[in-house]
Design an enzyme around this catalytic site. Structure first.
Site, PDB file in Angstrom:
ATOM      1  N   LYS A  22       0.837  -1.217   0.000  1.00 34.56           N
ATOM      2  CA  LYS A  22       0.000   0.000   0.000  1.00 34.56           C
ATOM      3  C   LYS A  22       0.863   1.254   0.000  1.00 34.56           C
ATOM      4  O   LYS A  22       0.634   2.178  -0.774  1.00 34.56           O
ATOM      5  CB  LYS A  22      -0.888  -0.018   1.252  1.00 34.56           C
ATOM      6  CG  LYS A  22      -1.509   1.309   1.608  1.00 34.56           C
ATOM      7  CD  LYS A  22      -2.397   1.218   2.827  1.00 34.56           C
ATOM      8  CE  LYS A  22      -1.745   1.538   4.146  1.00 34.56           C
ATOM      9  NZ  LYS A  22      -1.389   2.950   4.374  1.00 34.56           N
ATOM     10  N   ASN A  23       1.869   1.281   0.875  1.00 37.35           N
ATOM     11  CA  ASN A  23       2.644   2.510   1.040  1.00 37.35           C
ATOM     12  C   ASN A  23       3.586   2.781  -0.131  1.00 37.35           C
ATOM     13  O   ASN A  23       4.134   3.877  -0.239  1.00 37.35           O
ATOM     14  CB  ASN A  23       3.423   2.476   2.358  1.00 37.35           C
ATOM     15  CG  ASN A  23       2.515   2.647   3.555  1.00 37.35           C
ATOM     16  OD1 ASN A  23       1.329   2.925   3.394  1.00 37.35           O
ATOM     17  ND2 ASN A  23       3.068   2.477   4.749  1.00 37.35           N
ATOM     18  N   ARG A  92      -5.313  10.849   4.268  1.00 42.94           N
ATOM     19  CA  ARG A  92      -4.136  11.670   4.475  1.00 42.94           C
ATOM     20  C   ARG A  92      -3.172  11.572   3.300  1.00 42.94           C
ATOM     21  O   ARG A  92      -2.509  12.537   2.931  1.00 42.94           O
ATOM     22  CB  ARG A  92      -3.443  11.207   5.759  1.00 42.94           C
ATOM     23  CG  ARG A  92      -2.441  12.187   6.250  1.00 42.94           C
ATOM     24  CD  ARG A  92      -1.530  11.627   7.294  1.00 42.94           C
ATOM     25  NE  ARG A  92      -0.197  12.102   7.013  1.00 42.94           N
ATOM     26  CZ  ARG A  92       0.217  13.322   7.280  1.00 42.94           C
ATOM     27  NH1 ARG A  92      -0.572  14.169   7.850  1.00 42.94           N
ATOM     28  NH2 ARG A  92       1.444  13.695   6.954  1.00 42.94           N
ATOM     29  N   CYS A 116      -4.676  12.666  12.965  1.00 42.68           N
ATOM     30  CA  CYS A 116      -5.421  11.424  12.831  1.00 42.68           C
ATOM     31  C   CYS A 116      -5.231  10.618  14.101  1.00 42.68           C
ATOM     32  O   CYS A 116      -4.571  11.068  15.036  1.00 42.68           O
ATOM     33  CB  CYS A 116      -4.971  10.650  11.600  1.00 42.68           C
ATOM     34  SG  CYS A 116      -3.374   9.934  11.775  1.00 42.68           S
ATOM     35  N   ARG A 121       0.694  14.389  12.872  1.00 44.57           N
ATOM     36  CA  ARG A 121       1.015  14.232  11.445  1.00 44.57           C
ATOM     37  C   ARG A 121       1.061  15.564  10.696  1.00 44.57           C
ATOM     38  O   ARG A 121       0.231  15.858   9.828  1.00 44.57           O
ATOM     39  CB  ARG A 121       0.070  13.234  10.789  1.00 44.57           C
ATOM     40  CG  ARG A 121       0.064  11.925  11.518  1.00 44.57           C
ATOM     41  CD  ARG A 121      -0.563  10.825  10.751  1.00 44.57           C
ATOM     42  NE  ARG A 121       0.303  10.222   9.748  1.00 44.57           N
ATOM     43  CZ  ARG A 121       0.047   9.063   9.172  1.00 44.57           C
ATOM     44  NH1 ARG A 121      -1.024   8.398   9.473  1.00 44.57           N
ATOM     45  NH2 ARG A 121       0.866   8.564   8.279  1.00 44.57           N
ATOM     46  N   ILE A 123       2.646  18.604   8.155  1.00 46.70           N
ATOM     47  CA  ILE A 123       3.142  18.550   6.771  1.00 46.70           C
ATOM     48  C   ILE A 123       4.174  19.643   6.516  1.00 46.70           C
ATOM     49  O   ILE A 123       4.462  19.993   5.383  1.00 46.70           O
ATOM     50  CB  ILE A 123       1.995  18.628   5.731  1.00 46.70           C
ATOM     51  CG1 ILE A 123       1.168  19.900   5.914  1.00 46.70           C
ATOM     52  CG2 ILE A 123       1.113  17.400   5.790  1.00 46.70           C
ATOM     53  CD1 ILE A 123       0.283  20.204   4.714  1.00 46.70           C
ATOM     54  N   ASP A 124       4.738  20.216   7.607  1.00 45.67           N
ATOM     55  CA  ASP A 124       5.676  21.327   7.454  1.00 45.67           C
ATOM     56  C   ASP A 124       6.884  20.943   6.581  1.00 45.67           C
ATOM     57  O   ASP A 124       7.362  21.755   5.774  1.00 45.67           O
ATOM     58  CB  ASP A 124       6.140  21.828   8.830  1.00 45.67           C
ATOM     59  CG  ASP A 124       6.705  20.726   9.701  1.00 45.67           C
ATOM     60  OD1 ASP A 124       6.169  19.599   9.660  1.00 45.67           O
ATOM     61  OD2 ASP A 124       7.690  20.963  10.414  1.00 45.67           O
ATOM     62  N   LEU A 125       7.354  19.704   6.698  1.00 44.00           N
ATOM     63  CA  LEU A 125       8.542  19.313   5.931  1.00 44.00           C
ATOM     64  C   LEU A 125       8.229  19.208   4.438  1.00 44.00           C
ATOM     65  O   LEU A 125       9.064  19.533   3.580  1.00 44.00           O
ATOM     66  CB  LEU A 125       9.108  17.984   6.453  1.00 44.00           C
ATOM     67  CG  LEU A 125       9.582  18.009   7.913  1.00 44.00           C
ATOM     68  CD1 LEU A 125       9.890  16.611   8.419  1.00 44.00           C
ATOM     69  CD2 LEU A 125      10.814  18.907   8.064  1.00 44.00           C
ATOM     70  N   ASP A 305       4.851   0.790  12.139  1.00 43.76           N
ATOM     71  CA  ASP A 305       3.655   0.111  11.622  1.00 43.76           C
ATOM     72  C   ASP A 305       3.550  -1.347  12.081  1.00 43.76           C
ATOM     73  O   ASP A 305       2.545  -2.006  11.797  1.00 43.76           O
ATOM     74  CB  ASP A 305       3.621   0.174  10.083  1.00 43.76           C
ATOM     75  CG  ASP A 305       3.225   1.551   9.576  1.00 43.76           C
ATOM     76  OD1 ASP A 305       2.856   2.411  10.398  1.00 43.76           O
ATOM     77  OD2 ASP A 305       3.281   1.767   8.351  1.00 43.76           O
ATOM     78  N   ARG A 397      -8.316  -0.644   5.332  1.00 45.95           N
ATOM     79  CA  ARG A 397      -7.485   0.368   4.671  1.00 45.95           C
ATOM     80  C   ARG A 397      -6.157  -0.235   4.200  1.00 45.95           C
ATOM     81  O   ARG A 397      -5.564   0.247   3.237  1.00 45.95           O
ATOM     82  CB  ARG A 397      -7.184   1.534   5.637  1.00 45.95           C
ATOM     83  CG  ARG A 397      -8.367   2.446   5.893  1.00 45.95           C
ATOM     84  CD  ARG A 397      -7.911   3.657   6.693  1.00 45.95           C
ATOM     85  NE  ARG A 397      -6.602   4.057   6.251  1.00 45.95           N
ATOM     86  CZ  ARG A 397      -5.592   4.401   7.058  1.00 45.95           C
ATOM     87  NH1 ARG A 397      -5.773   4.442   8.359  1.00 45.95           N
ATOM     88  NH2 ARG A 397      -4.414   4.728   6.561  1.00 45.95           N
TER      89      ARG A 397
HETATM   90  C1  UD1 Z   1       4.455   6.857   6.206  1.00 44.13           C
HETATM   91  C2  UD1 Z   1       3.588   5.635   6.072  1.00 44.13           C
HETATM   92  C3  UD1 Z   1       3.054   5.197   7.421  1.00 44.13           C
HETATM   93  C4  UD1 Z   1       4.197   5.023   8.400  1.00 44.13           C
HETATM   94  C5  UD1 Z   1       5.079   6.250   8.434  1.00 44.13           C
HETATM   95  C6  UD1 Z   1       6.326   6.062   9.291  1.00 44.13           C
HETATM   96  C7  UD1 Z   1       2.670   5.934   3.863  1.00 44.13           C
HETATM   97  C8  UD1 Z   1       1.445   6.161   3.035  1.00 44.13           C
HETATM   98  N1  UD1 Z   1       2.478   5.941   5.179  1.00 44.13           N
HETATM   99  O1  UD1 Z   1       3.610   7.896   6.712  1.00 44.13           O
HETATM  100  O2  UD1 Z   1       2.355   3.968   7.253  1.00 44.13           O
HETATM  101  O3  UD1 Z   1       3.669   4.793   9.690  1.00 44.13           O
HETATM  102  O4  UD1 Z   1       5.525   6.582   7.112  1.00 44.13           O
HETATM  103  O5  UD1 Z   1       7.040   4.968   8.858  1.00 44.13           O
HETATM  104  O6  UD1 Z   1       3.731   5.707   3.354  1.00 44.13           O
HETATM  105  N2  UD1 Z   1       6.400  14.764  10.345  1.00 44.13           N
HETATM  106  C9  UD1 Z   1       6.533  16.129  10.608  1.00 44.13           C
HETATM  107  N3  UD1 Z   1       6.426  16.992   9.555  1.00 44.13           N
HETATM  108  C10 UD1 Z   1       6.171  16.572   8.277  1.00 44.13           C
HETATM  109  C11 UD1 Z   1       6.047  15.190   8.034  1.00 44.13           C
HETATM  110  C12 UD1 Z   1       6.169  14.308   9.091  1.00 44.13           C
HETATM  111  O7  UD1 Z   1       6.751  16.533  11.736  1.00 44.13           O
HETATM  112  O8  UD1 Z   1       6.080  17.406   7.373  1.00 44.13           O
HETATM  113  C13 UD1 Z   1       6.500  13.809  11.471  1.00 44.13           C
HETATM  114  C14 UD1 Z   1       5.152  13.070  11.676  1.00 44.13           C
HETATM  115  O9  UD1 Z   1       4.265  13.840  12.462  1.00 44.13           O
HETATM  116  C15 UD1 Z   1       5.595  11.804  12.348  1.00 44.13           C
HETATM  117  C16 UD1 Z   1       6.966  11.534  11.712  1.00 44.13           C
HETATM  118  O10 UD1 Z   1       7.392  12.766  11.138  1.00 44.13           O
HETATM  119  O11 UD1 Z   1       5.764  11.999  13.727  1.00 44.13           O
HETATM  120  C17 UD1 Z   1       6.934  10.449  10.642  1.00 44.13           C
HETATM  121  O12 UD1 Z   1       6.088  10.834   9.605  1.00 44.13           O
HETATM  122  P1  UD1 Z   1       6.335  10.419   8.083  1.00 44.13           P
HETATM  123  O13 UD1 Z   1       7.622   9.676   7.952  1.00 44.13           O
HETATM  124  O14 UD1 Z   1       6.123  11.632   7.251  1.00 44.13           O
HETATM  125  O15 UD1 Z   1       5.148   9.416   7.842  1.00 44.13           O
HETATM  126  P2  UD1 Z   1       4.115   9.420   6.658  1.00 44.13           P
HETATM  127  O16 UD1 Z   1       4.795   9.658   5.374  1.00 44.13           O
HETATM  128  O17 UD1 Z   1       2.930  10.241   7.015  1.00 44.13           O
END
Ligand code: UD1
Length: 427
Positions: A22-23, A92, A116, A121, A123-125, A305, A397
């Site tokens: 899925k990911n 998301r 969630c 979660r 999205i700043d990065l 996960d 999901r």
């Molecule tokens: C992806 C996976 C999810 C998995 C996660 C971590 C997909 C669709 N989902 O989620 O199943 O649990 O990786 O392995 O691939 N963060 C920030 N700012 C950002 C982005 C992330 O602070 O802009 C933080 C998040 O809040 C979290 C951490 O970074 O605490 C990890 O997030 P991230 O690696 O981005 O996970 P996802 O891509 O959302």
């Protein structure tokens, strides 16, 4: 809402084929927007999240079909770079559309996907990375508008190796002018899969799988045919279920190289594992041993996960285990549910202290999110008596019919679909 009913206590046994990831499939579906024409994507699992992404792509104008495990997607009719708020709310992962739409249209409007069940979660990065490539970003009341007459290659550093941000930046940079370097990149196998897919479309990207990814922008990308990697989290879930029920299970179509940290933990717990090419065999004859310390963190460390699933195994182990969750702040929701089944677990901030019990007992529990739900299914398979897992749609999901998957391994598990009442029918 659907429920899963499980008569536990049966060791799992047999052979199971692991479906596509899925990911990996979600960002690949989004990346297909970068090239106009018809793509053919194979090993795409039939999951709720994938169907949601295909619905979103259709609402944006694409034509999609998902037959067996092949998705055919025609991106030529793509007509808008505005992702409606209701679609962003549905999933998301619609955040993945930001990079490709910005690249195709020079602008994109999305909405904050919000928090969630498993944590904030942010999205700043994602946004910082796109800014580095030249995007101007305006945010108001959760609406995010990005504009870039031209995306330009740049040096992007991620303070945290976010999987999604790494992928979004790769997609936006694939057709930017010049070279982009992402340092501090996430190293997950799904990022390598995205690199391979983009390169198959004509991109020039190297380094995925390491913490530095270099993207030499190209002028145009072309539609292609591609096969998605196997799902390491589904494979890991089945492996843990096999161990927790003291069964003997063979997994095919897997990549053990993506599961090194789990295999290491399971072996420490006394589980026998053999690997031959894409086949993994798991057997667990006696009570598993406790594992002193597991820490979830980005790949190649132990995946968040699989944290809830491995906690079920350790809740039945001989001894005292500790799990520290460092990726998401809200990922212990299964603990309260497991307590109803007799597990002895206490939480202190981001650490779970698990005192293994001899038995879990069937109970009615609630799946609060996807992986917590999968963990409760494992607990039900291992428990004595009947377990009912409510809110099973969360599990759909990420698993293509988790009940069918475990039925193939001899489990007594079935799905109860609510019968619509007269009022529902009237509507
Ligand atoms: C992806 C996976 C999810 C998995 C996660 C971590 C997909 C669709 N989902 O989620 O199943 O649990 O990786 O392995 O691939 N963060 C920030 N700012 C950002 C982005 C992330 O602070 O802009 C933080 C998040 O809040 C979290 C951490 O970074 O605490 C990890 O997030 P991230 O690696 O981005 O996970 P996802 O891509 O959302």
């Amino acid at each position: 809402m659907d429920k899963l009913v499980i008569e536990g206590g049966n060791p799992l046994s047999g052979t199971i084929r692991i479906h596509g990831a899925k990911n990996a499939a979600l960002p690949i579906l989004a990346a297909s927007l970068l090239a106009e024409g018809v793509h053919s994507l194979h090993n795409v699992p039939k999951l709720l999240d994938i169907e949601t992404m295909l619905n979103i792509l259709e609402r944006l104008g694409c034509r999609c079909a998902h037959e067996e495990e092949t998705v055919t997607i025609d991106t030529s009719p793509l007509g808008t770079s505005h992702v409606p708020e209701d679609l962003m709310r549905q999933m998301r992962s619609s955040i993945f559309l930001m990079g490709p739409l910005l690249s195709r249209f020079g602008e994109v409007t999305i909405y904050q996907p919000g928090g969630c069940a498993i944590g904030e979660r942010k999205i700043d990065l994602h946004l910082q990375g796109l800014k580095q490539l030249g995007a101007e970003i305006e945010e108001s009341n959760g609406r995010i508008s990005c504009r870039a007459a031209k995306l330009t290659g740049s040096e992007v550093h991620l303070d945290y190796p976010s999987v999604g941000a790494t992928e979004n930046i790769m997609m936006a940079a694939a057709m930017a002018e010049g070279t982009t370097t992402i340092s501090g990149a996430a190293r997950e196998p799904e990022i390598q899969d995205l690199q391979n897919f983009l390169n198959q479309m004509g991109a020039q990207i190297i380094g995925a799988g390491t913490d530095t990814i270099t993207i030499q922008g190209v002028k145009k990308l072309y539609p292609c045919s591609y096969e998605v990697i196997p799902d390491r989290i589904v494979a890991g879930t089945v492996m843990i279920a096999a161990a927790a029920t003291r069964g003997n299970v063979t997994l095919t179509h897997t990549n053990a190289g993506h599961l090194t940290s789990l295999i290491h933990v399971l072996r420490r717990a006394g589980v026998q594992i053999t690997v031959c090419n894409d086949i993994i065999n798991i057997s667990c004859m006696g009570r598993p041993r406790a594992v002193e310390r597991i820490v979830t963190s980005p790949y190649p460390s132990f995946p968040t996960d699989l944290q809830s699933q491995v906690m079920v195994l350790l809740s039945l182990a001989d001894g005292f285990s500790v799990i520290k969750e460092t990726v998401f702040e809200g990922r212990f929701k299964h603990v309260e549910e497991m307590a109803r089944m007799g597990a002895d677990i206490s939480i202190d901030l981001n650490r779970a202290f698990i005192r293994g019990v001899q038995r879990l007992y069937g109970a009615t529990v609630e799946a609060t999110d996807l992986r917590a739900g999968a963990a409760l299914v494992i607990a039900g398979l291992a428990a004595h008596g009947t377990t009912v897992v409510e809110q099973a749609h969360h599990i759909d999901r990420g698993y293509d019919g988790i009940e069918k998957l475990f039925q193939k391994l001899g489990a007594r598990i079935s799905r109860k679909v609510p019968v619509p009442g007269p009022l529902d029918l009237a509507n």
